[in-house]
Design an enzyme around this catalytic site. Sequence first.
Site, PDB file in Angstrom:
ATOM      1  CD  GLU A 162      -2.593   1.735   0.396  1.00 41.77           C
ATOM      2  OE1 GLU A 162      -3.051   2.893   0.427  1.00 41.77           O
ATOM      3  OE2 GLU A 162      -2.878   0.926  -0.525  1.00 41.77           O
ATOM      4  CG  HIS A 191      -1.087   2.076  -4.829  1.00 40.48           C
ATOM      5  ND1 HIS A 191      -2.310   2.417  -4.289  1.00 40.48           N
ATOM      6  CD2 HIS A 191      -1.201   2.306  -6.169  1.00 40.48           C
ATOM      7  CE1 HIS A 191      -3.123   2.816  -5.248  1.00 40.48           C
ATOM      8  NE2 HIS A 191      -2.468   2.763  -6.394  1.00 40.48           N
ATOM      9  CG  HIS A 225      -9.665   3.585  -6.875  1.00 43.96           C
ATOM     10  ND1 HIS A 225      -9.357   4.921  -6.753  1.00 43.96           N
ATOM     11  CD2 HIS A 225      -8.520   2.919  -6.577  1.00 43.96           C
ATOM     12  CE1 HIS A 225      -8.081   5.053  -6.407  1.00 43.96           C
ATOM     13  NE2 HIS A 225      -7.555   3.840  -6.297  1.00 43.96           N
ATOM     14  CG  HIS A 230     -16.735  -9.780 -16.123  1.00 44.39           C
ATOM     15  ND1 HIS A 230     -16.465  -8.601 -16.788  1.00 44.39           N
ATOM     16  CD2 HIS A 230     -15.518 -10.376 -15.919  1.00 44.39           C
ATOM     17  CE1 HIS A 230     -15.160  -8.478 -16.975  1.00 44.39           C
ATOM     18  NE2 HIS A 230     -14.570  -9.545 -16.462  1.00 44.39           N
ATOM     19  CG  HIS A 253      -8.106 -10.284 -16.153  1.00 48.17           C
ATOM     20  ND1 HIS A 253      -8.388 -10.852 -17.381  1.00 48.17           N
ATOM     21  CD2 HIS A 253      -9.326  -9.908 -15.647  1.00 48.17           C
ATOM     22  CE1 HIS A 253      -9.688 -10.833 -17.600  1.00 48.17           C
ATOM     23  NE2 HIS A 253     -10.277 -10.254 -16.556  1.00 48.17           N
TER      24      HIS A 253
END
Length: 300
Positions: free
Chosen positions: A57, A60, A122, A213, A276
Amino acid sequence: MRNLFKITAIFTTIVMFILMIAGSLVTTTGSGLGCGNEWPLCNGQLIPEYAVATMIEYTHRLITAFAGLLVLAFSIWAWIRYRRNREVKILAIMSIAFIIIESLLGASAVIWPQSAEALALHFGLSLIAFTGVFLLSIFVIQKDRSDHFIKGAVTGKFRWLAWFTLIFTYCDIYLGAYVRHKGASLACTSFPACYGNTLIPKLSGTTGIHFAHRFAALVLFVLIIWIMVSAIKQYKETRRDIYYASIIAVALTIAQIFSGIFVVMSRLNVFATLSHSAFITALFATLSYICVQTLKGRRH
């Protein structure tokens, strides 16, 4: 100076791409609260003590801060350099605005608990910020070669197809992010069947979300194939920009599909999940490029 500007454009795009992957890593590893419910401090410290989730985190956050400054500098530089170009101005504003919005949303997600719907947004906002930088960089790199690629305009039908596909792609990306944040990634445990021999499951709960999806991904694949076939038939000679981009889009779509299958079959392997995210980021940027190019004719 021109070469330095192009290098800056490429470097900024790479950093933004790394930021997208770093964000996906935070989500995949469940490290969103690795710094607790604090921002900009991390567990009450400017430089926190080591822990895996905390470092993911915290890294990031550092990448986000660096990317924000880099995007701001690059966008202002591009604006000054091409101050009379409307495309540059729009992309510069888009890049700066969305990385700020994305950063604020990320901070709010840490401080205040948010729903899966909000968390999924987000990634979508980050994607728009990356795409703005990507398109601005492509403009800088291709500026002197546009006459080589653009030798005519596209039809209105092709333009509508491209833009519809882009919008549909964004919706599918949001749905994919929602699947992840809703914990529905393994609601279907096999492929092509959802589970066992059940190809079409009961469309309720997380299973319904996951299957929606998958179905959207199938529709998207058909749309992108349609774009490529149209580009090959109509624009192989007159619009080499769209011709090549459409082939790349199909390749990325196939890679995206296989990475999605790998996510399920590997039971959320980190490499599969990050792949992905990487492929869909590149695909959306490529489709955005095609859409922007459909607005241009030979005069550009």
